[in-house]
Design an enzyme around this catalytic site. Structure first.
Site, PDB file in Angstrom:
ATOM      1  N   SER A 167      37.351 133.486  33.887  1.00  0.00           N
ATOM      2  CA  SER A 167      37.096 134.554  32.914  1.00  0.00           C
ATOM      3  C   SER A 167      35.773 134.498  32.185  1.00  0.00           C
ATOM      4  O   SER A 167      35.423 135.445  31.484  1.00  0.00           O
ATOM      5  CB  SER A 167      38.214 134.598  31.883  1.00  0.00           C
ATOM      6  OG  SER A 167      39.305 135.272  32.435  1.00  0.00           O
ATOM      7  N   LYS A 226      34.750 136.148  21.570  1.00  0.00           N
ATOM      8  CA  LYS A 226      35.908 136.722  22.270  1.00  0.00           C
ATOM      9  C   LYS A 226      37.099 136.740  21.324  1.00  0.00           C
ATOM     10  O   LYS A 226      37.307 135.782  20.569  1.00  0.00           O
ATOM     11  CB  LYS A 226      36.193 135.884  23.515  1.00  0.00           C
ATOM     12  CG  LYS A 226      37.295 136.453  24.410  1.00  0.00           C
ATOM     13  CD  LYS A 226      37.449 135.610  25.677  1.00  0.00           C
ATOM     14  CE  LYS A 226      38.509 136.145  26.605  1.00  0.00           C
ATOM     15  NZ  LYS A 226      38.664 135.345  27.839  1.00  0.00           N
ATOM     16  N   SER A 274      38.456 137.878  32.155  1.00  0.00           N
ATOM     17  CA  SER A 274      38.951 138.559  30.987  1.00  0.00           C
ATOM     18  C   SER A 274      37.918 138.640  29.843  1.00  0.00           C
ATOM     19  O   SER A 274      38.097 139.415  28.913  1.00  0.00           O
ATOM     20  CB  SER A 274      40.199 137.854  30.454  1.00  0.00           C
ATOM     21  OG  SER A 274      39.885 136.524  30.071  1.00  0.00           O
TER      22      SER A 274
HETATM   23  N1  GLN Z   1      41.545 136.565  36.132  1.00  0.00           N
HETATM   24  C1  GLN Z   1      42.310 135.363  35.967  1.00  0.00           C
HETATM   25  C2  GLN Z   1      43.690 135.690  35.460  1.00  0.00           C
HETATM   26  O1  GLN Z   1      43.975 136.819  35.303  1.00  0.00           O
HETATM   27  C3  GLN Z   1      41.593 134.411  35.088  1.00  0.00           C
HETATM   28  C4  GLN Z   1      41.816 134.651  33.653  1.00  0.00           C
HETATM   29  C5  GLN Z   1      41.059 133.713  32.775  1.00  0.00           C
HETATM   30  O2  GLN Z   1      40.250 132.908  33.208  1.00  0.00           O
HETATM   31  N2  GLN Z   1      41.394 133.765  31.498  1.00  0.00           N
HETATM   32  O3  GLN Z   1      44.482 134.852  35.246  1.00  0.00           O
END
Ligand code: GLN
Length: 487
Positions: A178, A79, A154
């Site tokens: 994410s 990532k 994400s």
């Molecule tokens: N979707 C969540 C957010 O937007 C989680 C993001 C993540 O785990 N990095 O904060």
């Protein structure tokens, strides 16, 4: 079968038996990327040259008869919020469009020491904020099961690349879901480790008290193999736990006999689609058949978790992202007359709308007039949630829930509606808030052929039990290793 479709465990055996070389595997993965990623758009950077060089180095060592770790010679993509020395690390942001880190994250150092090959860096929501990978400054990644749909986020690039066999496995990061949510949308395995199990050194910080790096793979065995490399105490991260870990891969047994699996009724409420509820309940029945006992439990603070998460995560993000000021590194505006303007224009140009929204929300909840009303209450809610989980784990060994309220949605469908987008995390954020480990495993497909994920949540440092239970379901269902986008 093409090499790029195989699992790390299979390739590791073939490498050890000298039936294949790392160069052949790497070439196969790189060819797959060249062929397929135009459609999926999972990669932000492909490092073909670097990957082949790493593969050749491992092959030479093997030829000399050196004993090599199990993952040596196997491609793992990363990532793009995890720092890789000499290789661009963008966080999918204009702010870091040209950032080349002068150092490796601890997980990268460890993977390098294990002989892993790095095909490239994967797309994500900007600074890991989002649930669809649509917040990337560069490109929208497509779900390999249906390219009109999002891969989740994400870590959407990581999930899509693994599902589309454009890498053998990947690393993601999970602050509120994410790793697990995109794993669920793309039909792969994703593990969010216990907070403190994996070093965050070199992970670009979003919300430091919640962030964890974790593995994403096409099988539970591969997930365990990656845990074996990345877990452990790191003097560069004061929040990393001071403990040792036995080999998860060696201790992996597909067993749940005698385990009590808690089913929390709050995670099967009206907001969850029928197809998802039914699939996860079928998985529960499979566990029962394999000798586990199902117990109904209640996690009553779940309703408040999402609000608490978005307050805490945004508060920490607003502080963490203050470092991007146009002075030290990252995007610098060309248009400024004063220092004030340099800050303002660099940040206005460098950050996308979702990141700005989080920074504004975060500074608001931390401001002196509102701190008590929002941030302090959210921290109090966090304590309550931690307490409820403790009580739950007095009654069961593991908790089984859906990973997401529904299967992958269409690209563009939720982009204008933040609340709807945030609702995607309703079943995953509690885990981060409580610092627990959890794994998402594919358990079924809906009527549209889209994958459904089941989430197993464990007590702190119970990763082995989680992996074993995940492996048991994998075995019972006849394996998950189905590559998407078989076209
Ligand atoms: N979707 C969540 C957010 O937007 C989680 C993001 C993540 O785990 N990095 O904060």
């Amino acid at each position: 079968m093409e090499l790029y479709r195989m699992t790390a465990a299979e390739l590791s055996r073939m490498l050890a038996e000298k039936k294949v070389s790392s160069k052949e595997i790497t070439q196969s993965v790189l060819a797959r990327i060249a062929d397929n990623d135009r459609k999926i758009k999972a990669y932000l950077t492909v490092d073909a040259e670097g990957a082949l060089r790493q593969a050749e180095t491992v092959d030479k060592k093997r030829m000399k008869g050196e004993a090599l770790p199990p993952l040596a010679g196997i491609p793992v993509a990363i990532k793009d919020n995890i720092c890789t020395r000499g290789l661009r690390t963008t966080c999918a942001s204009r702010m870091l469009e040209n950032f080349v880190p002068p150092y490796d994250a601890t997980v990268i150092q460890k993977l390098k020491a294990a002989g892993v090959v790095f095909p490239g860096k994967l797309n994500m929501d900007e600074f890991a904020m989002g649930s669809s990978t649509e917040n990337s400054y560069f490109q929208v990644t497509c779900n390999p099961f249906d390219t009109d749909r999002v891969p989740g986020g994400s870590s959407g690039g990581s999930a899509a690349a693994v599902a589309a066999c454009e890498t053998i496995a990947a690393l993601g990061s999970d602050t509120g879901g994410s790793i697990r949510q995109p794993a669920s949308f793309c039909g792969i395995v994703g593990l969010k480790p216990t907070y403190g199990a994996v070093s965050r050194y070199g992970l670009v910080a979003f919300a430091s008290s919640l962030d964890q790096i974790g593995p994403m793979a096409r099988s539970v065995a591969d997930t365990a193999m990656l845990c074996d490399v990345i877990f452990g105490k790191d003097s560069h991260d004061t929040t990393s736990a001071d403990r040792g870990y036995p080999s998860f891969a060696e201790a992996l047994r597909p067993e749940v006999k005698g385990l009590k699996i808690g089913i929390p009724k709050e995670y099967f409420s009206d907001g969850i689609s029928e197809a998802v509820k039914e699939a996860v309940m079928r998985a529960a029945k499979e566990y029962q058949k394999m000798g586990a006992e199902l117990v109904e439990i209640s996690l009553p603070s779940t309703d408040y978790a999402l609000a608490a998460y978005y307050i805490i995560a945004s508060a920490e993000a607003s502080s963490n992202l203050a470092r991007f000021d146009g002075v030290k590194y990252g995007h610098r505006s060309e248009n400024y007359g004063s220092l004030e303007e340099l800050y303002e224009n660099s940040r206005s140009e460098g950050f996308g709308p979702e990141v700005k929204r989080r920074i504004m929300l975060g500074t608001y909840v931390l401001s002196s007039g509102y701190y008590d009303a929002y941030y302090k209450k959210a921290k109090f809610t966090q304590l309550m949630i931690q307490e409820r989980f403790k009580q739950a784990f007095a009654a069961c060994d593991l908790i089984l829930t859906p990973t997401t309220p529904d299967t992958a949605f269409k690209i563009g469908e939720n982009i204008g509606d933040q609340i709807k987008m945030y609702m995607n995390d309703i079943l995953t954020v509690t885990v981060n808030i409580a610092g627990l480990p959890a794994i998402s495993i594919p358990c079924a497909f809906d009527s549209k052929g889209l994958p459904i994920g089941a989430q197993l949540i464990g007590a702190k440092f119970s990763e082995q039990i989680l992996l074993n239970a995940a492996a048991a379901l994998e075995k019972q269902l006849g394996g998950f290793g189905r590559c998407a986008a078989l076209a």
